[in-house]
Every structure is written in structure tokens, then in C-alpha cells.
Design a protein around this motif. Structure first.
Motif, PDB file in Angstrom:
ATOM      1  N   HIS A 134       0.824  -1.211   0.000  1.00  0.00           N
ATOM      2  CA  HIS A 134       0.000   0.000   0.000  1.00  0.00           C
ATOM      3  C   HIS A 134       0.857   1.259   0.000  1.00  0.00           C
ATOM      4  N   ASP A 303      -5.624   1.408  14.673  1.00  0.00           N
ATOM      5  CA  ASP A 303      -6.714   0.588  14.155  1.00  0.00           C
ATOM      6  C   ASP A 303      -7.705   1.329  13.270  1.00  0.00           C
ATOM      7  N   ARG A 306      -5.897   3.459   8.353  1.00  0.00           N
ATOM      8  CA  ARG A 306      -5.253   2.342   7.663  1.00  0.00           C
ATOM      9  C   ARG A 306      -3.902   2.766   7.091  1.00  0.00           C
ATOM     10  N   SER A 395      -1.175  -2.830  13.963  1.00  0.00           N
ATOM     11  CA  SER A 395      -2.578  -2.807  14.368  1.00  0.00           C
ATOM     12  C   SER A 395      -2.882  -3.976  15.297  1.00  0.00           C
ATOM     13  N   ASN A 396      -4.067  -3.928  15.902  1.00  0.00           N
ATOM     14  CA  ASN A 396      -4.594  -5.017  16.732  1.00  0.00           C
ATOM     15  C   ASN A 396      -3.752  -5.295  17.974  1.00  0.00           C
ATOM     16  N   GLU A 463       0.051 -10.885  16.305  1.00  0.00           N
ATOM     17  CA  GLU A 463       0.052 -11.514  14.990  1.00  0.00           C
ATOM     18  C   GLU A 463      -1.153 -12.435  14.804  1.00  0.00           C
ATOM     19  N   THR A 466      -4.221 -10.400  13.999  1.00  0.00           N
ATOM     20  CA  THR A 466      -4.199  -9.995  12.591  1.00  0.00           C
ATOM     21  C   THR A 466      -4.511 -11.179  11.678  1.00  0.00           C
ATOM     22  N   LYS A 467      -3.942 -12.326  11.993  1.00  0.00           N
ATOM     23  CA  LYS A 467      -4.134 -13.511  11.155  1.00  0.00           C
ATOM     24  C   LYS A 467      -5.593 -13.930  11.129  1.00  0.00           C
ATOM     25  N   GLY A 469      -8.067 -12.099  11.763  1.00  0.00           N
ATOM     26  CA  GLY A 469      -8.853 -11.035  11.142  1.00  0.00           C
ATOM     27  C   GLY A 469      -8.781 -11.049   9.629  1.00  0.00           C
ATOM     28  N   ASN A 470      -7.662 -11.550   9.089  1.00  0.00           N
ATOM     29  CA  ASN A 470      -7.458 -11.526   7.638  1.00  0.00           C
ATOM     30  C   ASN A 470      -7.805 -12.837   6.944  1.00  0.00           C
ATOM     31  N   ASP A 471      -7.528 -13.966   7.601  1.00  0.00           N
ATOM     32  CA  ASP A 471      -7.703 -15.270   6.964  1.00  0.00           C
ATOM     33  C   ASP A 471      -8.954 -15.966   7.490  1.00  0.00           C
ATOM     34  N   SER A 472      -9.475 -16.873   6.699  1.00  0.00           N
ATOM     35  CA  SER A 472     -10.641 -17.644   7.125  1.00  0.00           C
ATOM     36  C   SER A 472     -10.221 -18.743   8.083  1.00  0.00           C
TER      37      SER A 472
END
Length: 676
Positions: A134, A303, A306, A395-396, A463, A466-467, A469-472
């Protein structure tokens, strides 16, 4: 149109205007450069050539007063594979302040010189190599595809980059690499400065000093090297360690001068009516103590804003105003830090930016003062007489203020009036992980169930938040299952849950599995070998090569792992205790069983992120000793129905899914290899 689309459109328009005004063009060689003939490589160097090519020449000549750097390279195509991989020339530049001036592109074939320079055929590409992060910098790549290149040809090209990022001012900083991972027949560096400009030089890994002379009233420094052999280095070196020799150059006299450069960029101005002030007022009303207000402001920036940056030209160093960052709800590290500084200022809390180097921070004190040695910005704040450091780009983060993870950046430069030197930043607290793996062994046919409860603290918890929050859950569960499949092939996941305690910062995951092959069978023996699955994969195991560089261990971690096995009938156990201590780690294991239950309790404490070359052999011996007694085997004799359990050596090699299990980038070590 969405704000991001508007911002990106404005960036694209700015980029197009800059690119139109700064198209590459052909120009004469600068008068101040030294002309060198392309070298002929000896056989000893040819034998070291890689990838089908050999660099016959690499030159870099700098004139800070003219804000111009001249480059020249000559590459011999040794094989057809080398031709295929090296028949295009790419030069990167920033069109907002740089001009690319081509001098020549030729193919030398025997006594012929074939001109290949055709600017009209070059393609200008906006690569944005950091877009996945980003970050957008607007840089361009000028690409020319060469025609009719053959094995044996020498491709030679020369160009100059004119212009310097205006935000850096007139003081020059730079580096000259003095050795590479590939052979180079001729290496030449030169810097030309007016005599009144004082330039500092520091060599790292090489004692070669420049030769000095005067030409037309200018001070000239030169570095020359012929037939440079490649530097072969070890694998698995710490990310901050650079084995390649380099000369650092700077016109900055001291770190105070760098602080003076940075202070105007982060000058806080307060407006009682802007949105930043209103946000500070809201935080003040919602929280009564300075510590709680600090935490609320930090979490908002971490948080709710971004991470994204437009870093074209001056934007690579100058932050946007806090009001802009708040309105956009996005920003890069310097934007987030500036917004947080302003918020804390409005809350009556002293806070300052800290310039750091995210990769080389541990050796920052070995570098010359310069703004360009920094690539990241964090923040320091003082509350109730105590100093805190935070990274607003993470974050988080949850838990009490004292428990918030701060990366091990080594050294930093606090942007505060009066700062005269680098500060040693606090070392990160080791991540803490507690795992309890419980096996319910239903029978001697191999049917069992496994429950895994993992409690993570500090960076490990960050971590995981974050994980998840991002992955299923499906993706994460698949990774966890693959981890245990190295021990039990017929294992099936049943469930995975995640719980986050925002007060303590602890994250708890619970995994459940069904196992069909807990027992193996060898010569009328039922056999199951267990080991601390997570700790086994956490330990960095060295190879047998001689070390010339430190050996990376990853970030320190405190891991407690407990394995409970409930067997279908009483067992005879051999209880034992093991303890190992080394400069790099400590390891404890205790095996105890009674009746049909056995507990294997382990602790591994990493003490540092690397071992030195002097410590390497003792580390190898300590790891070998650990591996010889890390496992525990349960056996059952089919013939006489006797059962026993005892300590054994390592069952398997380490497995990368440990990294998937925790999602811990903090544990990941990587090799850094410099190549030109």
C-alpha cells in the motif's frame, strides 16, 4: 468518487505531468567524469561467473554540487542463457525531481561497436513495486529491449541521473558497495566536491581508503578495484547483518544536524476548531488518566487509520498534516506518527517522532549521520515520569500499556530539539506462548483424539489477532492440520476456535482433531513417539558449514509446551528431568507418569536473535544434545502385553508450519543478499 479514488487520480495526474516533463533524453558525457577503458577479465574471474554473464565494469561517479550521478556498466554475455536473461536494460528514476540522461548503449562484438541507443523505442513503466504494501512512490522504469544480442557480446551502457529530492537539501549522503556476490572485473567510484564542502567517509568491512587529488579546483576522491572475486557468505544470517563491504559518505557532521533537518517536518501546530482537536477532546472526556488517554489515542491511530502512503518526491520524507491524515483515515508511518504526536500534544502528553531503520537498526550506530539511513518512524511518549515507545503502524495491539509489543529497532533518533545522538531503544519483550496438547488414546488400534489449547501473549498475540482477522478459519485450520500431519498422517480436524482478551492482550486458540494412527507397529511392538511439536520446530538447527557470519535464530521467544497422554490402560513409565543452558537459549524437560497418564512438560527460552561465529560450535553441540533427548516413546509389546515409556532422540526435522501456526512474522528470519 471515493476519497481514495480521488487521491489516486491526483497522484496519477501528478505523475503523468512529471513524467511528461522529465522524459529520458540523450546528452553528452559530463565533463567532470573520468573515462575508463572496459577491462579484460582473467581466467580466474571467468571461472567465477554466474548466470551466464560477467560484469566487466561497474562505475559510479558523483558530483553533489551538480546533483548528478554518472553510471556505467559493461556485461559480457557468456552463454545463451545469459543473453536471454540480460538483453534488456532497465533504469529506475523519480520523474518528480530526476532526469534520466542517456549517453550510450552499445554492443561490442569483436572490433565493432553497434549502437543500440534509441530513446524512442524505450518504454516508460510505472512499476510501483511496493503496491502490495500500500505504498506508491510514482517512480518510473525506462526499459529498452536490445536487438540482435549474441553469445560473446559485451553490452555497455552509460547514463546520468540529474536531480536530488529537494527535501534532502544540499548535503550529500550515499554509499559505495565495495564487493558483491558476483565477480566484477573493474570497479570504479568517484566523488567530486568543492574544497569548502566537508565530506566524511566510513568503511565497513574493507579498509580501502580513497585516493585524493585536485582537479580544476575540485576535491576528487576515487576508489578503484580490479578483478574483484565474489564474496561467498553463509546462509541463515541475521536480517540486520550485511557481510558486504561498503563505504558510507555523508556531509552531515553529526546527528544533531539530522535532527535540525527533521524538526520542521514534524512541527506541531494546534487549532482548537479542527477535527484533530475535537477527537482529542472526545478522548479526554472518555478517559480520566493520562495513561488511558495515551492508550486510546494509540489504538485509534493504529486501528482506525489504515496504512497507505503516497511517497512521490518530497512525500518520501514529509508527512501529511494531521488534519489531512484524520480526514483521509489513511497514512504511512510518518503520517500516523505525526497524527499521534498532535493528538497527544492536545491531550497534554509529551510525544516525539523517532527515526529508525527497520532492517539495519541494530547497526545504526555504525553508520554516518544522514537522513537517508532511516526508513521508518515510530513514536516515544512520556507519562507519569515513564518513557514509552510505540509503533503506530502495528494494528490489533491489546493489553496494558506496559505490555504492548515494540519491535527491536536497535537505535533511533528522537526528533526533539536538543537531541545530539542516537538513543538505544528498549529491547522487545520475548513473545510468550503456552501450549497444552492432550491426547486421549482410546485403544491400541490407533484411535485417539487431540485437543490443543494455545495461549499467546505480546507480539505472538498481535500476529494472531491480525491472522484471524485476515484469513478464514478454514485456511488457518488447514495450516494447523498440515503441521500435525508430519507426525500423524491420518489426522482430521474437528474444530478451531479463537478468543481474544482485549484487557490482558492474551489470545487463546483451541484446536480439536481425530487421529486414526496414533500407534505405529514395528516387530510386534505398538509404538508412539512424541516430542514437543512446537518447540522442535522453533529451534534453529545449524548446518555443518564453517561460519564466517553470525547465525540467525529468530526473535527470542518463551515457549511452554505441555503434552498430556491418557492411555487406555496402566503403563510403566521412566520419569526423568533434563536441563540445558547456553548463551542463546535454555531448555528444560520433565517426564512423569503414573497409572495410565503421562505428562511431558517442556520450556524453551530464546535469549537472543543470533549466535556469533565464536559461539557457533558450542551452539551446535548444545542443539545436538537437545535433539538426542527431546522425544519420548511409548511402546507396547503385542507378544507379552508389556508397556513402557522413555525419553528418545529427535523424531523429525523442523517444519515451517510452526510459522503458520502462530502467524509470527517476528519469528521469521530471512537471508539478505546484496547483488547488483
Amino acid at each position: 468518487m471515493k476519497p481514495f479514488a480521488i487521491a489516486f487520480s491526483l497522484l496519477l495526474y501528478t505523475f503523468l505531468v512529471a513524467a511528461q516533463n522529465n522524459k529520458p533524453f540523450v546528452g553528452p558525457l559530463p565533463k567532470w567524469i573520468t573515462l575508463n577503458e572496459t577491462a579484460v577479465a582473467p581466467d580466474s574471474l571467468l571461472a567465477e561467473a554466474e548466470d551466464g554473464v560477467l560484469y566487466l565494469a561497474y562505475e559510479k561517479q558523483v558530483n553533489p554540487a551538480a546533483n548528478t550521478t554518472f553510471y556505467k556498466a559493461a556485461i559480457q554475455m557468456r552463454t545463451q542463457e545469459g543473453v536471454e536473461a540480460n538483453s534488456e536494460i532497465t533504469v529506475n528514476f523519480d520523474p518528480s525531481y530526476q532526469k534520466l540522461i542517456w549517453h550510450h548503449i552499445v554492443i561490442r562484438r569483436g572490433n565493432s561497436r553497434i549502437n543500440q541507443l534509441q530513446v524512442s523505442r524505450q518504454k516508460l513503466m510505472q512499476q510501483e513495486s511496493d503496491r502490495a504494501k500500500h505504498l506508491y512512490d510514482g517512480s518510473l522504469s525506462a526499459v529498452q529491449i536490445l536487438a540482435d544480442v549474441r553469445k560473446g557480446d559485451i553490452v555497455e551502457y552509460a547514463y546520468s541521473l540529474a536531480g536530488r529530492n529537494p527535501i534532502l537539501g544540499n548535503l550529500y549522503t550515499g554509499t559505495f558497495d565495495l564487493q558483491f556476490s558476483i565477480p566484477v572485473a573493474w570497479l570504479y567510484y568517484k566523488i567530486v566536491v568543492p574544497p569548502h564542502r566537508q565530506v566524511q567517509f566510513v568503511n565497513r568491512g574493507n579498509l580501502q581508503a580513497p585516493t585524493f587529488n585536485k582537479q580544476e579546483g575540485m576535491a576528487v576522491y576515487e576508489w578503484k578495484a580490479a578483478n574483484l572475486m565474489p564474496l561467498r557468505t553463509n546462509n541463515n544470517i541475521p536480517y540486520w547483518y550485511d557481510p558486504y563491504p561498503v563505504t558510507m559518505i555523508s556531509e552531515y557532521k553529526n546527528w544533531e544536524q539530522v535532527v535540525d533537518w527533521a524538526l520542521p517536518l514534524y512541527a506541531v501546530s494546534t487549532s482548537a476548531t479542527d477535527n484533530v482537536s475535537k477527537l482529542a477532546t472526545t478522548i479526554k472526556k472518555q478517559h480520566t488518566s493520562d495513561l488511558d488517554r495515551l492508550l486510546a489515542a494509540l489504538r485509534f491511530v493504529q486501528d482506525e487509520v489504515r496504512y497507505m502512503g503516497f511517497e512521490m518526491g518530497e512525500g518520501s520524507y514529509r508527512p501529511h498534516t494531521p488534519q489531512q491524515v484524520l480526514e483521509n483515515r489513511y497514512g504511512d508511518c510518518k503520517d500516523k506518527v505525526f497524527l499521534l504526536c498532535r493528538l497527544l500534544h492536545d491531550l497534554g502528553i509529551a510525544a516525539y517522532p523517532v527515526l529508525v531503520n527497520s532492517g539495519k537498526g541494530k547497526v545504526l550506530n555504525q553508520m554516518l549521520p544522514a537522513p537517508t539511513v532511516f526508513d521508518h518512524v515510530v513514536i516515544t511518549a512520556q507519562v507519569n515520569g515513564k518513557t514509552y515507545y510505540f509503533d503506530p503502524t502495528i494494528s490489533n495491539q491489546r493489553g496494558a500499556v506496559d505490555d504492548i509489543y515494540f519491535p527491536d529497532y536497535g537505535y533511533g533518533l528522537i526528533v526533539r530539539a536538543g537531541t545530539k545522538q542516537l538513543s538505544a531503544l528498549p529491547r522487545q519483550k520475548p513473545a510468550k506462548v503456552e501450549i497444552v496438547e492432550t491426547f486421549e488414546v482410546h485403544n491400541l488400534q490407533g484411535e485417539a483424539s487431540l485437543s490443543v489449547i494455545t495461549k499467546s501473549y505480546g507480539s505472538a498475540a498481535d500476529e494472531l489477532r491480525t491472522k484471524f482477522g485476515n484469513d478464514s478459519n478454514r485456511e488457518i485450520q488447514g495450516g494447523y492440520t498440515k503441521f500435525y500431519q508430519q507426525y500423524f498422517k491420518n489426522i482430521t480436524p474437528q474444530s478451531l476456535t479463537f478468543a481474544n482478551d482485549s484487557i490482558t492482550g492474551m489470545v487463546t486458540t483451541t484446536e480439536k482433531y481425530k487421529i486414526e494412527d496414533f500407534w505405529g507397529e514395528v516387530r510386534n511392538l505398538k509404538k508412539a513417539t512424541l516430542e514437543p511439536f512446537v518447540i522442535t520446530n522453533l529451534v534453529s538447527r545449524p548446518d555443518n558449514n564453517l561460519r564466517t557470519a553470525p547465525f540467525a535464530l529468530g526473535a527470542p521467544v518463551n515457549c511452554n509446551e505441555k503434552i498430556i497422554i491418557n492411555l487406555p490402560e496402566p503403563w510403566e513409565f521412566h520419569n526423568d528431568k533434563i536441563q540445558l543452558d547456553h548463551e542463546a537459549f535454555s531448555y528444560k524437560a520433565q517426564y512423569k507418569g503414573i497409572g495410565s497418564r503421562v505428562e511431558l512438560v517442556y520450556n524453551f527460552q530464546g535469549k537472543k536473535d543470533h549466535v556469533t561465529t565464536a559461539e557457533f560450535n558450542s551452539y551446535k553441540k548444545a542443539i545436538k544434545k537437545l535433539d538426542e533427548q527431546i522425544g519420548y516413546t511409548l511402546t507396547y509389546s503385542i507378544e507379552d502385553a508389556t508397556a513402557s515409556g522413555s525419553a528418545v532422540g529427535l523424531l523429525s526435522g523442523y517444519f515451517p508450519y510452526w510459522y503458520i501456526m502462530l502467524g509470527l512474522s517476528v519469528f521469521i528470519t530471512y537471508q539478505w543478499k546484496k547483488r547488483r
